[in-house]
Design an enzyme around this catalytic site. Sequence first.
Site, short mmCIF file in Angstrom:
data_model
loop_
_atom_site.label_atom_id
_atom_site.label_comp_id
_atom_site.label_asym_id
_atom_site.label_seq_id
_atom_site.Cartn_x
_atom_site.Cartn_y
_atom_site.Cartn_z
N GLU A 104 34.02 44.20 31.50
CA GLU A 104 34.24 42.81 31.05
C GLU A 104 32.65 42.54 30.67
O GLU A 104 32.52 41.75 29.69
CB GLU A 104 34.65 41.99 32.16
CG GLU A 104 34.52 40.27 31.48
CD GLU A 104 35.30 39.53 32.52
OE1 GLU A 104 35.49 39.52 33.66
OE2 GLU A 104 35.54 38.48 31.95
N ASP A 155 36.60 45.43 35.95
CA ASP A 155 36.38 43.64 35.80
C ASP A 155 35.56 43.65 37.11
O ASP A 155 36.08 43.42 38.23
CB ASP A 155 37.64 42.98 36.02
CG ASP A 155 37.44 41.51 35.84
OD1 ASP A 155 36.26 41.05 35.74
OD2 ASP A 155 38.32 40.62 35.40
N ILE A 208 34.21 41.16 38.57
CA ILE A 208 34.93 39.88 39.36
C ILE A 208 35.89 39.44 38.44
O ILE A 208 35.77 38.53 37.57
CB ILE A 208 33.76 38.54 39.43
CG1 ILE A 208 32.42 39.26 40.25
CG2 ILE A 208 34.37 37.70 40.40
CD1 ILE A 208 31.24 38.03 40.28
N ASP A 209 37.26 39.53 38.96
CA ASP A 209 38.32 38.72 38.48
C ASP A 209 38.62 37.61 39.35
O ASP A 209 38.80 37.66 40.37
CB ASP A 209 39.48 39.94 38.43
CG ASP A 209 40.69 39.17 37.44
OD1 ASP A 209 40.30 38.68 36.24
OD2 ASP A 209 41.75 38.89 38.29
N THR A 269 36.75 34.59 38.39
CA THR A 269 35.50 34.19 38.40
C THR A 269 35.05 32.68 38.61
O THR A 269 34.10 32.20 39.31
CB THR A 269 34.56 34.43 37.06
OG1 THR A 269 35.36 34.13 36.10
CG2 THR A 269 34.07 35.69 37.00
N ASP A 319 41.19 43.00 33.18
CA ASP A 319 42.10 41.95 34.20
C ASP A 319 43.18 42.66 34.63
O ASP A 319 43.50 42.56 35.90
CB ASP A 319 42.35 40.73 33.66
CG ASP A 319 41.36 39.70 32.82
OD1 ASP A 319 40.21 39.63 33.55
OD2 ASP A 319 41.66 39.42 31.79
C1 IPD Z 1 40.50 35.45 34.31
C2 IPD Z 1 41.47 35.52 35.73
C3 IPD Z 1 42.35 34.36 35.50
C4 IPD Z 1 43.19 34.61 34.39
C5 IPD Z 1 42.25 34.55 33.12
C6 IPD Z 1 41.30 35.74 33.25
P1 IPD Z 1 38.14 36.45 34.84
O1 IPD Z 1 39.62 36.56 34.64
O2 IPD Z 1 42.30 36.68 35.70
O3 IPD Z 1 43.28 34.43 36.74
O4 IPD Z 1 44.11 33.44 34.12
O5 IPD Z 1 43.11 34.79 31.95
O6 IPD Z 1 40.44 35.63 32.37
O7 IPD Z 1 37.66 35.59 33.76
O8 IPD Z 1 37.85 35.78 36.06
O9 IPD Z 1 37.41 37.81 34.88
#
Ligand code: IPD
Length: 275
Positions: A79, A95, A97-98, A100, A222
């Site tokens: 990411e 990723d 930090i998923d 964030t 993700d």
């Molecule tokens: C997000 C999370 C979130 C999802 C978003 C993602 P991030 O990733 O997974 O649950 O709804 O579509 O972008 O930005 O926290 O790495």
Amino acid sequence: MWQGLILSDEVNPWELLVLAEHAALEAARFIVERRPADLGVAETKSSPTDVVTEMDTGAEQLIRKAVLERRPDDGFLGEEGGADSGASGVRWVIDPIDGTVNYLYGLPAFAVSIGVEVGGTTVAGVVAAPLMGEVYTAVRGAGAWCNGAPVKARPATGLGDALVATGFGYRAERRRRQGEIVRALLPRVRDIRRGGSAALDLCAVAAGRLDGYFERGTHAWDCSAGALIATEAGAVVGGFHGAEAGEPMVIAAPRGTFTALHDALVELGADATDY
Ligand code: IPD
């Protein structure tokens, strides 16, 4: 193709998993220990979002370093750090930090997610959620685990009994359309959750804590590890009309629930391409 590759001494999915888990745990420790206690509320010199980006970048660098020490020819898709194809046929989809926004606010539902592909197929994955005390792992064809214990998706259920999670993108117009779809879906399901981490939503399907999950607009990083974990736990993971799961749609659920959810989403126009 990857089956041929794992027969070589060099690429063994279990070894990839061990390395992925080692790297994920190191990154998880970093983001927990280095997170300023008042990140969400205090006035910092930079904005809280910048601090999160710093943590994200730092964690991804740690993962890349841990992998490259053992496997210098591997490629990456991250990411924060972008893409680098490598020369070995193995690619690490990261990723750091998923979830964030959860991380920013001090909510525990965030995770380090690492999927490992061989020849384009994800063969091993780890999702480590340090504040939840949970590490999900999977190896293609061998199963999925939480903290070492096997996980299994729930039996299929009718849509009316289904607890379904979803997520929303960052763009306002996409969110507006996603909101409309959720509004129409809500009376047809048991309830809806928005957990804030696609990786953990997929793991929750794997662990039988949700009947299903769907989202438009997620990225490979993700979902790479979580999709393998959900699949290995017995869920179906796919997109619209037989397509593979991807940016246009990820649906994960046991087969019968998958079909009911898929068809309801199509009926609600969620498969339109203009949002
Ligand atoms: C997000 C999370 C979130 C999802 C978003 C993602 P991030 O990733 O997974 O649950 O709804 O579509 O972008 O930005 O926290 O790495």
